[in-house]
Design a protein around this motif. Structure first.
Motif, mmCIF file in Angstrom:
data_model
loop_
_atom_site.group_PDB
_atom_site.id
_atom_site.type_symbol
_atom_site.label_atom_id
_atom_site.label_comp_id
_atom_site.label_asym_id
_atom_site.label_seq_id
_atom_site.Cartn_x
_atom_site.Cartn_y
_atom_site.Cartn_z
ATOM 1 N N ILE A 1 42.420 41.528 35.028
ATOM 2 C CA ILE A 1 42.308 40.196 34.443
ATOM 3 C C ILE A 1 41.579 39.318 35.447
ATOM 4 O O ILE A 1 42.113 39.007 36.511
ATOM 5 C CB ILE A 1 43.711 39.606 34.142
ATOM 6 C CG1 ILE A 1 44.543 40.577 33.302
ATOM 7 C CG2 ILE A 1 43.595 38.264 33.451
ATOM 8 C CD1 ILE A 1 45.618 41.289 34.109
ATOM 9 N N HIS A 2 40.355 38.922 35.135
ATOM 10 C CA HIS A 2 39.625 38.123 36.121
ATOM 11 C C HIS A 2 38.686 37.105 35.468
ATOM 12 O O HIS A 2 38.206 37.289 34.352
ATOM 13 C CB HIS A 2 38.838 39.022 37.093
ATOM 14 C CG HIS A 2 37.640 39.710 36.509
ATOM 15 N ND1 HIS A 2 36.387 39.140 36.475
ATOM 16 C CD2 HIS A 2 37.502 40.947 35.952
ATOM 17 C CE1 HIS A 2 35.520 39.992 35.936
ATOM 18 N NE2 HIS A 2 36.165 41.085 35.601
ATOM 19 N N VAL B 1 49.532 33.431 33.083
ATOM 20 C CA VAL B 1 49.460 34.897 33.125
ATOM 21 C C VAL B 1 50.873 35.413 33.340
ATOM 22 O O VAL B 1 51.542 35.040 34.304
ATOM 23 C CB VAL B 1 48.536 35.414 34.244
ATOM 24 C CG1 VAL B 1 48.546 36.936 34.273
ATOM 25 C CG2 VAL B 1 47.116 34.891 34.058
ATOM 26 N N CYS C 1 44.896 40.929 39.054
ATOM 27 C CA CYS C 1 44.703 39.592 38.515
ATOM 28 C C CYS C 1 44.031 38.736 39.587
ATOM 29 O O CYS C 1 44.652 38.421 40.602
ATOM 30 C CB CYS C 1 46.055 39.006 38.105
ATOM 31 S SG CYS C 1 45.992 37.335 37.442
ATOM 32 N N ASN D 1 41.097 33.774 38.529
ATOM 33 C CA ASN D 1 41.392 33.033 37.311
ATOM 34 C C ASN D 1 41.722 31.583 37.658
ATOM 35 O O ASN D 1 42.238 31.284 38.729
ATOM 36 C CB ASN D 1 42.574 33.668 36.580
ATOM 37 C CG ASN D 1 42.299 35.102 36.188
ATOM 38 O OD1 ASN D 1 41.575 35.374 35.242
ATOM 39 N ND2 ASN D 1 42.879 36.049 36.935
ATOM 40 N N CYS E 1 50.286 46.235 42.084
ATOM 41 C CA CYS E 1 49.782 45.022 41.448
ATOM 42 C C CYS E 1 49.279 44.043 42.509
ATOM 43 O O CYS E 1 49.878 43.911 43.582
ATOM 44 C CB CYS E 1 50.877 44.354 40.619
ATOM 45 S SG CYS E 1 51.416 45.330 39.191
ATOM 46 N N PHE F 1 47.557 39.974 43.013
ATOM 47 C CA PHE F 1 47.196 38.669 42.488
ATOM 48 C C PHE F 1 46.419 37.954 43.597
ATOM 49 O O PHE F 1 47.006 37.553 44.603
ATOM 50 C CB PHE F 1 48.452 37.889 42.105
ATOM 51 C CG PHE F 1 49.257 38.530 41.010
ATOM 52 C CD1 PHE F 1 49.153 38.082 39.706
ATOM 53 C CD2 PHE F 1 50.112 39.586 41.287
ATOM 54 C CE1 PHE F 1 49.897 38.675 38.687
ATOM 55 C CE2 PHE F 1 50.855 40.185 40.281
ATOM 56 C CZ PHE F 1 50.736 39.731 38.974
ATOM 57 N N ASN G 1 43.408 33.288 42.771
ATOM 58 C CA ASN G 1 43.600 32.524 41.542
ATOM 59 C C ASN G 1 43.838 31.059 41.890
ATOM 60 O O ASN G 1 44.458 30.738 42.904
ATOM 61 C CB ASN G 1 44.792 33.076 40.760
ATOM 62 C CG ASN G 1 44.590 34.512 40.353
ATOM 63 O OD1 ASN G 1 43.815 34.809 39.456
ATOM 64 N ND2 ASN G 1 45.279 35.428 41.041
#
Length: 254
Positions: free
Chosen positions: A183-184, A196, A207, A210, A232, A234, A237
């Motif tokens: 997801i970017h 998100v 991720c 974003n 995962c 992140f 963002n």
């Protein structure tokens, strides 16, 4: 098939349908049933391979406007709106299968999710304007998928905004047992819950880059409190609020 107009009907393809182009097609009032499983009756059903809908408009259905299954299909530059007024467990558009391209569409005004993506693998969702979900239900995402190895599916460069649900709401929502999605470079705004949401256990969800505004916090949840989000990440963002993630999940300055 170009320039077709229809009401109170749908488009039906099967698993052996292939190499079809539907362009400038407009369908209205295409599916009406309050039964939980309508077996896709009366809607637009794409089940084969190498089938494209381009510059089409689909509107007004009690469930999903389109079910895209099979492989190597495309939804490009289409306008989908006003659907799922039965509040069924489906999005305005429901996608599963492999190697689909969902690009440059406007999809809006759904009783529940805008895009349902459980079972979608090796696909790209990009440059779409996704808005006005949750008119009738709560606990939903603008996009929603679960229990799927997405096998590298990418969600990128989308506008995701205005979740209308009064209960818990999300923007890009991956429920339990979602793996291997990226997801970017999405922009998410006006989502009261998590912009998100990636519930755990989930593995190798990426991720990054974003931007989130006027929304809650990036979050995860699991009834059993396993906090299992192996692999995962992140990163990079932009959010006005802190994250709600378990210890050990890789995060970088945001």
């Amino acid at each position: 098939v170009s320039g077709l107009r229809f009401r109170s009907g749908g488009i039906l393809t099967d698993a052996v349908s292939s190499h079809l182009l539907f362009k400038n097609v407009k369908g209205e009032y295409i599916g009406h049933s309050y039964v939980n499983d309508v077996s896709h009756i009366g809607t637009v059903l794409i089940k084969g391979h190498h089938i494209e809908l381009n510059s089409c408009e689909l509107a007004y259905a009690s469930g999903s406007l389109i079910y895209m299954e099979g492989n190597d299909n495309r939804l490009i530059n289409c306008f989908l709106h006003d659907c799922d007024y039965a509040g069924q467990w489906s999005g305005a558009a429901s996608f599963s299968g492999r190697r689909h391209l969902i690009s440059h569409n406007t999809i809006r005004d759904s009783g529940r999710d805008v895009c349902s993506i459980a079972g979608l693998m090796e696909s790209v969702i990009q440059y779409n304007d996704l808005s006005d979900a949750g008119w009738l239900t709560a606990d939903l995402g603008m996009t929603y998928g679960h229990n799927t190895d997405f096998m590298g599916t990418v969600i990128r460069y989308n506008w995701v905004h205005d979740n209308r649900a009064r209960g818990y709401t999300s923007g890009i929502y991956f429920d339990h047992c979602s793996h291997n999605a990226v997801i970017h470079h999405n922009i998410v705004w006006n989502v009261p819950g998590a912009p998100v949401q990636i519930n755990n256990p989930s593995y190798f969800m990426l991720c990054y880059n974003n931007t989130m505004w006027n929304s809650g916090v990036i979050s995860t949840f699991d009834h059993s409190r396993r906090n299992d989000m192996f692999g995962c990440r992140f990163q990079n963002n932009i959010s006005a609020k802190a994250f709600n993630l378990p210890p050990g999940v890789v995060t970088q300055p945001n």
